[in-house]
Design a protein around this motif. Sequence first.
Motif, PDB file in Angstrom:
ATOM      1  N   UNK A 392       0.844  -1.238   0.019  1.00  0.00           N
ATOM      2  CA  UNK A 392      -0.021   0.038  -0.075  1.00  0.00           C
ATOM      3  C   UNK A 392       0.867   1.051  -0.076  1.00  0.00           C
ATOM      4  N   UNK A 393       1.936   1.238   0.754  1.00  0.00           N
ATOM      5  CA  UNK A 393       2.780   2.381   0.769  1.00  0.00           C
ATOM      6  C   UNK A 393       3.479   2.585  -0.361  1.00  0.00           C
ATOM      7  N   UNK A 394       3.953   1.462  -1.323  1.00  0.00           N
ATOM      8  CA  UNK A 394       4.538   1.665  -2.613  1.00  0.00           C
ATOM      9  C   UNK A 394       3.385   2.283  -3.552  1.00  0.00           C
ATOM     10  N   UNK A 395       2.344   1.577  -3.528  1.00  0.00           N
ATOM     11  CA  UNK A 395       1.160   1.945  -4.379  1.00  0.00           C
ATOM     12  C   UNK A 395       0.789   3.391  -4.276  1.00  0.00           C
ATOM     13  N   UNK A 396       1.110   4.084  -3.144  1.00  0.00           N
ATOM     14  CA  UNK A 396       0.746   5.413  -3.021  1.00  0.00           C
ATOM     15  C   UNK A 396       1.804   6.509  -3.826  1.00  0.00           C
ATOM     16  N   UNK A 397       2.836   5.794  -4.397  1.00  0.00           N
ATOM     17  CA  UNK A 397       3.666   6.507  -5.079  1.00  0.00           C
ATOM     18  C   UNK A 397       2.939   6.723  -6.645  1.00  0.00           C
ATOM     19  N   UNK A 398       2.922   8.118  -7.086  1.00  0.00           N
ATOM     20  CA  UNK A 398       2.211   7.995  -8.321  1.00  0.00           C
ATOM     21  C   UNK A 398       2.963   7.468  -9.562  1.00  0.00           C
ATOM     22  N   UNK A 399       4.271   7.101  -9.394  1.00  0.00           N
ATOM     23  CA  UNK A 399       4.643   6.439 -10.560  1.00  0.00           C
ATOM     24  C   UNK A 399       4.492   4.657 -10.384  1.00  0.00           C
ATOM     25  N   UNK A 400       3.869   4.371  -9.515  1.00  0.00           N
ATOM     26  CA  UNK A 400       3.911   3.248  -9.154  1.00  0.00           C
ATOM     27  C   UNK A 400       2.415   2.384  -9.707  1.00  0.00           C
ATOM     28  N   UNK A 401       2.714   1.479 -10.614  1.00  0.00           N
ATOM     29  CA  UNK A 401       1.373   0.817 -11.372  1.00  0.00           C
ATOM     30  C   UNK A 401       0.886  -0.410 -10.275  1.00  0.00           C
ATOM     31  N   UNK A 402       1.753  -1.394 -10.018  1.00  0.00           N
ATOM     32  CA  UNK A 402       1.602  -2.538  -9.327  1.00  0.00           C
ATOM     33  C   UNK A 402       2.947  -2.732  -8.283  1.00  0.00           C
ATOM     34  N   UNK A 403       2.501  -3.488  -7.208  1.00  0.00           N
ATOM     35  CA  UNK A 403       3.496  -3.716  -6.359  1.00  0.00           C
ATOM     36  C   UNK A 403       3.220  -5.085  -5.728  1.00  0.00           C
ATOM     37  N   UNK A 404       4.317  -5.895  -5.428  1.00  0.00           N
ATOM     38  CA  UNK A 404       4.150  -7.101  -4.619  1.00  0.00           C
ATOM     39  C   UNK A 404       5.434  -7.126  -3.650  1.00  0.00           C
ATOM     40  N   UNK A 405       5.161  -7.453  -2.494  1.00  0.00           N
ATOM     41  CA  UNK A 405       6.212  -7.541  -1.349  1.00  0.00           C
ATOM     42  C   UNK A 405       6.224  -9.050  -1.018  1.00  0.00           C
ATOM     43  N   UNK A 406       7.628  -9.424  -0.988  1.00  0.00           N
ATOM     44  CA  UNK A 406       7.838 -10.868  -0.405  1.00  0.00           C
ATOM     45  C   UNK A 406       8.856 -10.937   0.673  1.00  0.00           C
TER      46      UNK A 406
END
Length: 470
Positions: A392-406
């Motif tokens: 969610x924190x990564x997706x709040x960046x305007x340049x980020x379309x998708x993010x998966x954290x492991x």
Amino acid sequence: MLLDALLTETSDDSDALVVAGRTLSRHDLIGWATAVADDIHGAATVAVHATPTVETVVGVLAGLIGGVPVVPLPPDSGPAELAHLLRDSRADLVLTERPDLLDALSDGTPRPAVLPIGRSTRSSTRYPEPSPESTALVLYTSGTTGPPKGALISRAAIAADLDALADAWQWTPDDTLVHGLPLFHVHGLVLGVLGPLRLGSRLVHTGRPTPDAYAAAAGSLYFGVPTVWSRISADETAARALRPARLLVSGSAALPVPVFHRLAALAGQPPLERYGMTETLITVSGRAAGERRPGQVGLPVTGVRTRLVDDNGAILPPDGESIGDLQVRGPTLFDGYLRNGKPEPQIAADGWFATGDVAVIGPDGWHRIVGRASTDLIKSGGYRIGAGEVEDALLAHPAVAEAAVVGTPHADLGEQVTAYVVADGVDGQQLIDFVAGQLSVHKRPRQVHLVDQLPRNAMGKVAKLLLRAD
Ligand code: MCA
Ligand code: AMP
């Protein structure tokens, strides 16, 4: 009663508490905490900015004396996290020496009052002991999705757990406990501060859990997460300095077997492992007088029962082979997560709580934790980190379309936070810094892979096992 022994103790102990080099006697600690209790009495919930200082111990003890539930705030919380903790817990008072902390709150967040803990006052007010069922602590902990949830921990649960651990570890007032763990989790705060306060032992908190500080502290009982023990085992001088200690205890994540053996050789004893979680406190442990087994976490503590179930809820035999979901029951369980200011119960009607950990139980009752059922909870340096919160924190960046954290393997931390991101016009370091601007330091990804797309299964869900295997 949670603190009866502490509050009725007549003999003073001039160095009962040492935190990062500052010392308080038992009388001074109680007098100071009672003065703070006078100030906060009547508040609904008090947040304590949980720096590794004597002030934090005083603030938490003040809440317990005055019967005000305490929310410890991680001192490195980012603004988004801090706003969530204060809003969700409905804390109406914050104990901190840093009133500027609340400047980070956005306009819409209600502002609690701020009170410094101060030093000049002492009080001898005697408060009646709050009911055992009342909430002592609201501990925020990560779930697989969304922001952290406040686990409601009662006074009775803490008392039951500490007494069970005193029994398992032969923990007495003659002990000097040494650790340098954060003061906002079960490990550092409940075991590491309320333990000595309830059981009457001295506490030396080293500020940070470094090998040198542990070596210099001359304790009888030491607590550490596996990363701490791994760093100590790599420092021969520090490890050898622990030889006079009575007991070294490891928990919060799996202790690597080579660290177990190296400490056995250098410190003269392997650490005793124990297992627990925020929601259950410590439920399974080795015994001070008993055997230590590498890769195993011991037997249920007094009053706790455990069992394994399969995917259909059928109970599996403790045969040393069957792998199942670990469930626990007993007096140490939490009272649910805080939701809209009220407890949302999580424990089944029959008393069993599903831990989310996968385990094997031997015919002799010894437990081995195999891993977590979900890939979305990461353990890094003993910290529990929810993949969803970082995504969610990564997706709040305007340049980020998708993010998966492991979580991916890390030699020092057990696991590290690794992010796979589909983004345009931003580099990995900028994204790490962006997350650091919102969340605690340990939640930052250590590694960011910029990818064209995320692997997905037929249902369109991100295939995290493929990412972890990368
Ligand atoms: C960290 N750093 C980074 C990043 N992450 N830099 C760039 N990018 C990143 N993504 C920085 C840090 O700010 C720090 O900088 C430096 O790297 C080293 O960080 P780290 O390797 O994390 O080491 P550390 O700061 O020494 O921390 C290791 C630690 C810590 C002391 C083991 O992880 C810790 O205190 N863990 C304890 C967690 C715990 O108590 N869990 C219990 C939960 P700089 O040096 O400049 O600051 S309770 C629980 O689990 C249950 C109930 C149980 O069973 O106990
Ligand atoms: P937390 O809520 O931070 O208390 O994290 C609890 C989780 O830490 C558990 O559900 C386990 O996954 C993990 N954990 C704690 N102690 C151990 C241990 N001794 N061995 C393996 N995992 C552990």
